[in-house]
Motif scaffolding. Structure first.
Motif, short mmCIF file in Angstrom:
data_model
loop_
_atom_site.label_atom_id
_atom_site.label_comp_id
_atom_site.label_asym_id
_atom_site.label_seq_id
_atom_site.Cartn_x
_atom_site.Cartn_y
_atom_site.Cartn_z
N ILE A 43 -2.11 6.06 0.44
CA ILE A 43 -2.70 7.38 0.59
C ILE A 43 -1.71 8.21 1.39
CG2 ILE A 43 -4.67 8.72 1.38
CD1 ILE A 43 -6.33 6.14 1.25
N CYS A 44 -1.25 9.30 0.77
CA CYS A 44 -0.13 10.07 1.33
C CYS A 44 -0.53 11.52 1.55
CB CYS A 44 1.07 10.05 0.38
SG CYS A 44 1.46 8.45 -0.34
N PRO A 45 -0.10 12.10 2.67
CA PRO A 45 -0.34 13.53 2.84
C PRO A 45 0.55 14.33 1.90
CG PRO A 45 0.99 12.66 4.64
CD PRO A 45 0.57 11.49 3.81
N GLU A 46 -0.03 15.36 1.28
CA GLU A 46 0.76 16.25 0.45
C GLU A 46 1.56 17.18 1.35
OE1 GLU A 46 1.22 16.28 -2.70
OE2 GLU A 46 -0.58 15.70 -3.81
N LYS A 62 -9.96 12.04 -0.18
CA LYS A 62 -10.13 12.13 -1.63
C LYS A 62 -10.01 13.57 -2.14
CE LYS A 62 -12.73 7.99 -2.88
NZ LYS A 62 -13.90 7.47 -3.62
N GLY A 63 -9.88 14.49 -1.22
CA GLY A 63 -9.79 15.89 -1.60
C GLY A 63 -8.35 16.36 -1.68
N ALA A 87 2.24 7.96 5.48
CA ALA A 87 1.25 7.41 4.55
C ALA A 87 0.60 6.15 5.14
CB ALA A 87 1.91 7.08 3.21
N MET A 88 -0.49 5.74 4.51
CA MET A 88 -1.11 4.46 4.85
C MET A 88 -1.18 3.63 3.58
SD MET A 88 -5.18 5.50 5.18
CE MET A 88 -5.76 3.80 5.19
N TRP A 120 -2.90 9.83 -3.92
CA TRP A 120 -3.09 8.38 -3.95
C TRP A 120 -2.08 7.80 -4.93
CZ3 TRP A 120 -8.05 5.84 -2.27
CH2 TRP A 120 -8.77 6.67 -1.40
N VAL A 121 -1.32 6.82 -4.47
CA VAL A 121 -0.25 6.25 -5.28
C VAL A 121 -0.51 4.76 -5.49
CG1 VAL A 121 2.23 5.81 -5.47
CG2 VAL A 121 1.41 7.92 -4.39
N ASP A 122 -0.63 4.36 -6.74
CA ASP A 122 -0.83 2.96 -7.08
C ASP A 122 0.50 2.23 -6.96
OD1 ASP A 122 -1.65 0.51 -8.07
OD2 ASP A 122 -2.70 1.36 -9.80
N LEU A 123 0.56 1.21 -6.13
CA LEU A 123 1.79 0.46 -5.89
C LEU A 123 1.82 -0.86 -6.64
CD1 LEU A 123 2.00 1.07 -2.02
CD2 LEU A 123 3.06 2.41 -3.85
N THR A 124 0.96 -0.99 -7.64
CA THR A 124 0.71 -2.26 -8.30
C THR A 124 1.10 -2.23 -9.78
OG1 THR A 124 -1.25 -2.40 -6.89
CG2 THR A 124 -1.06 -4.03 -8.65
N HIS A 125 1.75 -3.27 -10.24
CA HIS A 125 2.02 -3.43 -11.66
C HIS A 125 0.73 -3.81 -12.38
CE1 HIS A 125 6.47 -3.33 -11.93
NE2 HIS A 125 6.43 -3.78 -10.70
#
Length: 256
Positions: free
Chosen positions: A252-255, A14-15, A230-231, A20-25
């Protein structure tokens, strides 16, 4: 001493260093969905707002929704296409989280609306990104979510959209033992397959569900997720006898 490793993990992701990418419509009557379904409907049951009828006045607001099981961004479980398959209540909690692989074919889909993912495409992806891990969620990025109509009809109303070849899905299952698949259109198979007279049952969708795996359809924002690293988390109700339901999925993706 208590083991706080998971608390530390949550704080870490969370830091900074992760996105965090929302994959939802968004779920509403306007949500993209399969043409055979009615739009979502909501009936107000109780409310606290001024002007509410006396028989509905209450200290809370409650709405009864009516929506097709495969509406918007949704999960398909084996029972959807397989009479002996598991229903939603039988999907384990470990099946809600996967390493995420994104196969980007958006350019090809822009050039050919009925582009079909093949084994060769997956092998090429591996030559550039490494082997697809066992248990992965493999997402087919097409950027189809950007279209106002997922069917992408021509002047005669005939749909044109991309999809998976059965051979590609079989290769992922049999050669890589993946956990699940996902895509942006409302069907697993491309439109030239789903519109044939003898299309039912759709072969790609039939195959993946009969291997006792789930899939997520009508995804979005895969263009914001890296090819590897990512996960994905896919949340949906534990519905007895359920064949599918609108889902909330995020990555959840690494920057970099």
């Amino acid at each position: 001493m208590a083991n706080l490793k998971l608390w530390d993990f949550v704080k870490e992701v969370k830091g900074t260093g992760y996105k965090w990418v929302d994959l939802t419509h968004e779920l509403s009557p306007e949500t993209p969905h399969w043409y055979g379904f009615k739009p979502l409907e909501g009936k107000l049951l109780f409310d606290y707002r001024e002007g509410t009828p006396d028989d509905m006045m209450a200290p809370m607001r409650c709405i009864q929704y009516s929506v097709a099981s495969q509406y918007g961004t949704h999960v398909d479980v084996p029972l959807h296409f397989w009479g002996d398959g598991r229903d939603m209540s039988k999907i384990t909690v470990k099946e809600l989280v996967y390493p995420l692989v994104v196969v980007d074919k958006s350019k090809e889909c822009a050039e050919n609306a009925e582009f079909t993912m093949t084994v060769a495409d997956l092998e090429k992806w591996e030559s550039e990104n490494g082997r697809i891990p066992e248990g992965a969620f493999v997402a087919f990025r097409s950027d189809w979510y950007k279209k106002s109509n997922l069917d992408n009809p021509d002047e005669n109303g005939n749909p044109h959209y991309p999809g998976w070849s059965v051979d590609a899905i079989k290769w992922l299952v049999e050669e890589r033992n993946i956990g699940a698949i996902g895509h942006e259109p409302a069907d697993t198979d491309p439109s030239y397959v789903t519109t044939k007279e003898d299309a039912y049952p759709y072969p790609g969708e039939q195959y993946i569900l009969e291997t006792d795996r789930i899939q997520i359809e009508v995804m979005r924002n895969l263009d914001q997720v890296p090819a590897v690293g990512a996960m994905i988390v896919c949340a949906f109700p534990k519905l007895k006898d359920g064949t599918g339901f609108p889902a909330r999925c995020f990555a959840i993706c690494p920057e970099d």
